[in-house]
Write an enzyme that holds these catalytic residues in place. Structure first.
Site, PDB file in Angstrom:
ATOM      1  N   PHE A   1       1.009  -0.782  -0.160  1.00  0.00           N
ATOM      2  CA  PHE A   1       0.397  -0.260   0.054  1.00  0.00           C
ATOM      3  C   PHE A   1       1.297   1.581   0.206  1.00  0.00           C
ATOM      4  O   PHE A   1       1.790   1.329   0.902  1.00  0.00           O
ATOM      5  CB  PHE A   1      -0.709   0.020   1.241  1.00  0.00           C
ATOM      6  CG  PHE A   1      -2.308  -0.907   1.533  1.00  0.00           C
ATOM      7  CD1 PHE A   1      -3.251  -0.913   1.070  1.00  0.00           C
ATOM      8  CD2 PHE A   1      -1.248  -2.451   2.117  1.00  0.00           C
ATOM      9  CE1 PHE A   1      -4.179  -2.496   0.990  1.00  0.00           C
ATOM     10  CE2 PHE A   1      -2.268  -3.536   1.853  1.00  0.00           C
ATOM     11  CZ  PHE A   1      -3.384  -3.534   1.794  1.00  0.00           C
ATOM     12  N   GLU A   2       0.689   2.323  -0.600  1.00  0.00           N
ATOM     13  CA  GLU A   2       1.635   3.072  -0.896  1.00  0.00           C
ATOM     14  C   GLU A   2       1.876   4.154   0.104  1.00  0.00           C
ATOM     15  O   GLU A   2       2.699   5.015   0.306  1.00  0.00           O
ATOM     16  CB  GLU A   2       1.165   4.481  -2.572  1.00  0.00           C
ATOM     17  CG  GLU A   2      -0.735   4.142  -2.538  1.00  0.00           C
ATOM     18  CD  GLU A   2      -0.480   5.231  -3.927  1.00  0.00           C
ATOM     19  OE1 GLU A   2      -1.132   6.281  -3.910  1.00  0.00           O
ATOM     20  OE2 GLU A   2      -1.481   3.696  -4.394  1.00  0.00           O
ATOM     21  N   CYS A   3       0.930   4.067   1.165  1.00  0.00           N
ATOM     22  CA  CYS A   3       1.007   5.759   1.804  1.00  0.00           C
ATOM     23  C   CYS A   3       1.969   4.358   3.598  1.00  0.00           C
ATOM     24  O   CYS A   3       2.600   5.058   3.760  1.00  0.00           O
ATOM     25  CB  CYS A   3      -0.525   5.542   3.030  1.00  0.00           C
ATOM     26  SG  CYS A   3      -1.216   3.458   3.548  1.00  0.00           S
TER      27      CYS A   3
ATOM     28  N   GLY B   1      -0.860   7.547  -6.451  1.00  0.00           N
ATOM     29  CA  GLY B   1       0.937   6.458  -7.414  1.00  0.00           C
ATOM     30  C   GLY B   1       0.463   6.114  -8.122  1.00  0.00           C
ATOM     31  O   GLY B   1       1.423   4.846  -8.926  1.00  0.00           O
TER      32      GLY B   1
ATOM     33  N   ASN C   1       2.672  10.675  -6.724  1.00  0.00           N
ATOM     34  CA  ASN C   1       3.100  10.339  -5.328  1.00  0.00           C
ATOM     35  C   ASN C   1       4.497   9.856  -4.682  1.00  0.00           C
ATOM     36  O   ASN C   1       5.472  10.160  -4.002  1.00  0.00           O
ATOM     37  CB  ASN C   1       3.053   8.940  -4.679  1.00  0.00           C
ATOM     38  CG  ASN C   1       1.170   9.419  -3.875  1.00  0.00           C
ATOM     39  OD1 ASN C   1       0.782  10.745  -3.781  1.00  0.00           O
ATOM     40  ND2 ASN C   1       0.495   8.490  -3.521  1.00  0.00           N
TER      41      ASN C   1
END
Lengths: 252, 307
Positions: free
Chosen positions: A50-52, A130, B106
């Site tokens: 997960f990008e977080c 993302g 991101n």
């Protein structure tokens, strides 16, 4: 009446794209459920990123509203920053990634940024997040979309997330060293890139839908694969896994 | 070391100026310092460059309140409910005024902060190739990798050094030493890249608590300018071990801000009509208490003994 919903069929179709032992950029909503189904059926060793900044073996036991929710932190394999997670993409360590989008075109390019000229857009969409990074560098891109003529378009006006660009060796020309769309899973069908052009072709029709109807809802002259299958309905094992993942019945 | 504990209004007055580049929401969907977002609106800051990868509705709120001149980031909207109505109104119709957008993904956003944090002249990346982000944001440069044989294409990301990074942390001492746990997004890079760092601590603890576990320190006190004790500063965003996400609140914001008038009424009710975050917590009342994480899933202690 089928004993599964359209969304459940999409989740199961997405789960089938995940192979055992693969590292997958998951994303929210349907892909989280797909990851859970894959883990409980044919891919018990898949890893979800997960990008977080979270990596997980088991999907969260609770329904998530965002990937950074406390329930996704509990029991994580790794809780770190965005960069240690997302740099695994250009490093070539991510097998596949899921993304959604407002618009996709016949070469699998995805727009989540601007409808109309970016200098004076008709609609401002939220942006990449993302997605552009996953599309650039995952070995396989798996897109999940609603199948509507205004979403499956001849050419997106703005490429947030590169597919095969102008087709053929477009990615190589742009400097991308791997990847590209492997499957587009919609609520009516599955499309895959075929041939040297890498154009998206209709390869599988969901039960209850027809080739003509799918073409009618596609914004370009959709070609069919030499063999078009019917998407197999969820097996009892897949449905059982899905019900265990989706215990609140969100996707029923 | 000097004590840095101040009230949130004081910290915003001292460290956020009109036109500043401000990072609010470095952890993506979690630990967004909404209390600081609200206070910036109350103080009427203008022309800010809001920088974040994804900051849920924080950027949308600031845009609607007229505080923003530029958005630097990868995503602006409402994570669980959809598009950001204020962002759309500003970009599509110039309401309340037009915005500049510096598009990022991101990864490119994180690398821009990393370059500034580490003193690098730029960050070379293999992402954004083939993306129109390279067109809509002309700051990126396309270069050949000098270490490749065949002219491998590389994108050069310029450094991004925020004027101020505002972070929510679970606990801090009065000197600005803090602990953060859970996924952290770009919080570490955003803190190290910034001129000033303001911490909103859910809890203020004795210095020995922080010193007992230096590996959990997100940013050391000597790099922090101000510490504010603001419980539930992240509401409605979640915080690991402290607060669940108030998804109904996000959904309500989404529904009520479809029209400009609805947004202004929302803003009066939840920001301008409240004196500070104490009043905000009081207004939330029992619903905030329901979101407090009461369970325990404690990590095993780590031994730092020297002998």
């Amino acid at each position: 009446m089928a004993d599964y919903s359209t969304q459940e069929l999409m989740i199961v179709a997405a789960a089938r794209e995940i192979r055992d032992g693969e590292v997958i950029f998951v994303g929210m909503r349907l892909p989280i459920a797909a990851f859970g189904v894959a883990r409980l059926t044919h891919a018990p060793n898949a890893v979800g990123l997960f990008e977080c900044g979270i990596a997980r073996y088991e999907p969260s036991a609770e329904t998530l509203y965002t990937m950074a929710d406390p329930a996704n932190q509990l029991g994580a394999a790794w809780a770190t920053g965005l960069l240690p997670m997302m740099t695994q993409l250009p490093a070539g360590r991510v097998d596949a990634g899921f993304i959604g989008g407002a618009e996709i075109d016949r070469f699998g390019n995805i727009n989540t940024s601007y409808i109309g000229d970016f200098k004076a857009p008709k609609v401002k969409l939220p942006g990449s997040g993302g997605a552009a990074d996953i599309a650039a560098s995952a070995k396989r891109l798996l897109a999940i979309m609603n199948h509507e003529k205004r979403r499956l378009v001849e050419r997106v006006g703005y490429i947030t997330s590169p597919g095969f660009l102008d087709g053929g060796d477009g990615r190589e020309k742009a400097g991308l060293v791997r990847g590209g769309p492997a499957a587009v899973i919609t609520d009516r069908a599955i499309l895959r890139p075929l041939g040297d052009s890498r154009e998206l072709h209709l390869t599988s029709v969901h039960p209850g839908h027809s080739v003509e109807e799918i073409r009618e809802h596609t914004g370009w002259a959709l070609k069919t694969a030499p063999r078009v299958d019917e998407t197999p309905p969820p097996s009892p094992a897949e449905l059982d896994a899905l019900h265990r993942v989706d215990h609140e019945g969100h996707w029923r | 070391m000097e004590e840095k504990l101040v009230s949130l209004p004081e910290a915003i007055r001292a460290h956020v100026s009109d036109g500043d580049c401000v990072v609010l929401g470095a952890c993506l969907e979690a630990a967004i310092p909404f209390a600081a977002t609200y206070e910036i609106i109350r103080q009427g800051k203008r022309g800010l460059d809001v920088a974040a990868p994804i900051s849920d509705t924080s950027s949308d709120l600031l845009i609607g309140a007229g505080c923003v001149g530029q958005v630097t980031g990868a995503w602006v909207g409402n994570v669980s409910s959809g598009l950001g109505h204020n962002y759309r109104r500003a970009v599509e119709h110039g309401e309340p005024h037009a915005l500049k957008i510096r598009d990022h993904s991101n990864l490119s956003f994180g690398m821009a902060l990393l370059a500034a944090a580490y003193g690098m002249p730029y960050a070379p990346v293999r992402t954004l190739l083939g993306s129109d982000i390279l067109t809509s944001n002309p700051e990126f440069r396309l270069a050949e990798n000098p270490f490749s044989n065949g002219g491998e294409k590389t994108v050069l990301v310029p450094p991004l050094a925020p004027d101020v990074t505002i972070l929510c942390v679970q606990r801090a001492d009065v000197f600005g030493n803090c602990h953060f746990w859970g996924s952290s997004g770009v919080a570490a890079e955003a803190a190290l890249a910034a001129t000033s760092v303001v911490l909103l601590a859910d809890e203020v603890v004795p210095p020995e608590v922080i010193a007992s576990d230096p590996s959990r320190v997100l940013v050391p006190g000597y790099r922090v300018s101000a510490v504010c004790h603001v419980p539930a500063a992240c509401h409605p965003a979640p915080m690991t071990g402290r607060w669940q996400r108030d998804s109904a609140f996000f959904d309500d914001y989404h529904k009520r801000t479809r029209e400009r008038g609805g947004f202004l009424a929302w803003l009066d009710e939840w920001v301008l009509g409240l004196e500070d975050h104490d009043a905000y917590r009081t207004k939330l009342g029992a619903s905030l208490e329901d979101l407090r994480i009461k369970g325990e899933a404690l990590s095993a202690p780590a031994n730092y003994a020297a002998h």
